[in-house]
Enzyme design. Structure first.
Site, short mmCIF file in Angstrom:
data_model
loop_
_atom_site.label_atom_id
_atom_site.label_comp_id
_atom_site.label_asym_id
_atom_site.label_seq_id
_atom_site.Cartn_x
_atom_site.Cartn_y
_atom_site.Cartn_z
CG HIS A 1 0.22 0.92 3.27
ND1 HIS A 1 -0.93 1.64 3.10
CD2 HIS A 1 1.22 1.68 2.78
CE1 HIS A 1 -0.64 2.81 2.54
NE2 HIS A 1 0.66 2.85 2.34
N GLY A 2 2.10 -2.96 3.99
CA GLY A 2 2.47 -4.09 4.84
C GLY A 2 3.04 -5.27 4.08
CB ILE B 1 10.07 0.77 -0.80
CG1 ILE B 1 9.60 0.57 -2.25
CG2 ILE B 1 10.65 -0.53 -0.21
CD1 ILE B 1 10.69 0.26 -3.24
CD GLU C 1 -3.90 7.37 -0.58
OE1 GLU C 1 -2.86 7.66 0.04
OE2 GLU C 1 -4.48 6.29 -0.44
CG ASP D 1 4.46 7.83 4.09
OD1 ASP D 1 3.80 8.06 3.07
OD2 ASP D 1 4.74 6.68 4.50
CG HIS D 2 0.20 7.56 4.68
ND1 HIS D 2 -0.84 7.37 3.80
CD2 HIS D 2 1.15 6.66 4.33
CE1 HIS D 2 -0.53 6.41 2.94
NE2 HIS D 2 0.68 5.96 3.22
CB SER E 1 4.93 7.14 8.90
OG SER E 1 5.51 6.55 10.04
O1 G3H Z 1 2.26 3.76 4.98
C1 G3H Z 1 2.70 3.19 5.95
C2 G3H Z 1 4.17 3.24 6.19
O2 G3H Z 1 4.74 1.98 5.94
C3 G3H Z 1 4.46 3.75 7.57
O3 G3H Z 1 4.14 2.83 8.55
O4 G3H Z 1 2.96 4.15 10.32
O5 G3H Z 1 4.04 1.95 10.85
O6 G3H Z 1 5.42 3.97 10.38
P1 G3H Z 1 4.12 3.25 10.13
P1 13P Z 2 4.94 -0.94 1.90
O1 13P Z 2 4.28 -1.39 3.16
O2 13P Z 2 4.55 -1.79 0.73
O3 13P Z 2 6.43 -0.86 2.01
O4 13P Z 2 4.40 0.54 1.55
C1 13P Z 2 4.98 1.67 2.17
C2 13P Z 2 4.21 2.92 1.92
O5 13P Z 2 3.33 3.01 1.09
C3 13P Z 2 4.56 4.07 2.76
O6 13P Z 2 3.72 5.16 2.54
ZN ZN Z 3 1.72 4.62 2.04
#
Ligand code: G3H
Ligand code: 13P
Ligand code: ZN
Length: 326
Positions: free
Chosen positions: A192-193, A272, A148, A96-97, A59
């Site tokens: 998320h979370g 996950i 997305e 990711d994102h 991320s």
């Molecule tokens: O989508 C969110 C993921 O769990 C990444 O979270 O930005 O705290 O690393 P983070």
């Molecule tokens: P969780 O917070 O449910 O583990 O989701 C993670 C996620 O979507 C990362 O892109």
């Molecule tokens: Zn996500």
């Protein structure tokens, strides 16, 4: 300036073959987030031991924490580690994102084999334009792209949404056609979370919107769908955290049966992160409480890593169905 490298030189693969097999095979590829050595070792060990293809994902927060170049070299090490374990599992390194063209480009240039451009907070037309721009760049290097549509409630990196907006099935066909994305993340009730649902006494978790998923599948048959926010928030670890000084009251996630159902459909990537965080926190708290004189991080992080391997193996075997599919 970071060195330019193509992912094929690192032994990584993009998502194309993985997804084609998963959609046809009724299972989902695990997409596990990592930020440090122990998480990555646990992911690779679990996936090698269960013979599961895997997406290791980074991320924006992970890039800030651990440095993008460092994470890419770790991914390179992960490929060699799996091979040394005698395992030839396909490994994809995914952003990711990603929230801008520049971040996606930087990942493509530094050896990522897949990127997500998350334009879900933009207007539809802006989302299409940004996603299209990323696809045009990434595809020159055979890097696959996830887009997305729809907004998940909760925290997506720095962006926090109060409420979710379900994906509108009537938009998916046009979005996929105009952008050229390789997979599509959708919003059907996950978030998320570790606090995904606010439940009153006696209430149970509401079902995901499988009706929306079915309608999406009907409109873009066989197209790879991605489910974010898919941690189950395993209660055993929430209890351990609370028992050893933590405070995570009301933490709740998506029931495993629902994820299993999703994995059997066009959902071929399940994200996950939180579950791994919970395991690590629970085991570190437990270890330090039971061994107050210990100050060697290898001891408490080692205990956490061992438990994480077990959890991820179980996910591959019982939830995603990816075990034995490498
Ligand atoms: O989508 C969110 C993921 O769990 C990444 O979270 O930005 O705290 O690393 P983070
Ligand atoms: P969780 O917070 O449910 O583990 O989701 C993670 C996620 O979507 C990362 O892109
Ligand atoms: Zn996500």
């Amino acid at each position: 300036m970071a060195k330019t490298v193509h992912y094929s030189e690192l032994g990584l693969v993009n998502t194309r073959d993985m997804f084609a097999k998963a959609v046809g095979g009724g299972y989902a590829i695990p997409a596990y987030n990592f930020n440090n050595l122990e998480q990555l070792q646990a992911i690779i060990t679990a996936c090698a031991e269960t013979s599961s293809p895997v997406i290791i994902q980074v991320s924006k927060g992970a890039r800030d924490y651990a440095n993008q170049t460092m994470l890419r070299y770790m991914a390179m090490g992960a490929v060699d580690m799996a091979r040394e374990m005698g395992s030839d599992i396909p490994i994809c390194l995914h952003l990711d994102h990603g929230d801008s063209f520049e971040i996606c480009k930087s990942c493509v240039d530094s050896g990522f084999s897949s990127v997500m451009i998350d334009g879900s907070h933009l207007s539809y037309d802006e989302n299409v334009a940004l996603t299209r721009k990323v696809v045009e760049y990434a595809h020159q290097f055979d890097v696959t792209v996830e887009g997305e549509l729809g907004v998940l409630a909760g925290i997506e990196d720095d962006v926090q949404a109060e409420t979710s907006t379900y994906t509108k099935p009537e938009e998916v066909e046009d979005f996929v056609k105009k952008t050229g994305v390789d997979s599509l993340a959708i919003s059907i009730g996950t978030s998320h979370g570790a606090y995904k649902f606010k439940l009153k006494e006696g209430e149970s978790v509401p079902p995901l919107r499988f009706d929306i998923l079915e309608e999406i599948e009907r409109r873009i048959p066989g197209f790879p769908i991605v489910l974010h926010g898919a941690s189950s928030v395993v209660q055993e670890y929430v209890r351990l955290i609370n028992q050893y000084g933590g405070k995570m009251d009301g933490a709740v996630g998506v029931p495993e049966e629902q994820l299993r159902q999703a994995a059997g459909s066009a959902v071929c990537k399940i994200n996950i992160d939180s579950d791994g965080r919970l395991v690590v926190t629970a085991k570190v708290r437990e270890y330090l409480a039971e061994n107050p004189a210990e100050f060697d991080p290898r001891k408490y992080l080692g205990a956490a890593r061992k438990e994480l391997v077990g959890l991820l193996k179980e996910k591959n075997q019982k939830v995603l169905g990816s075990a034995g599919r490498a």
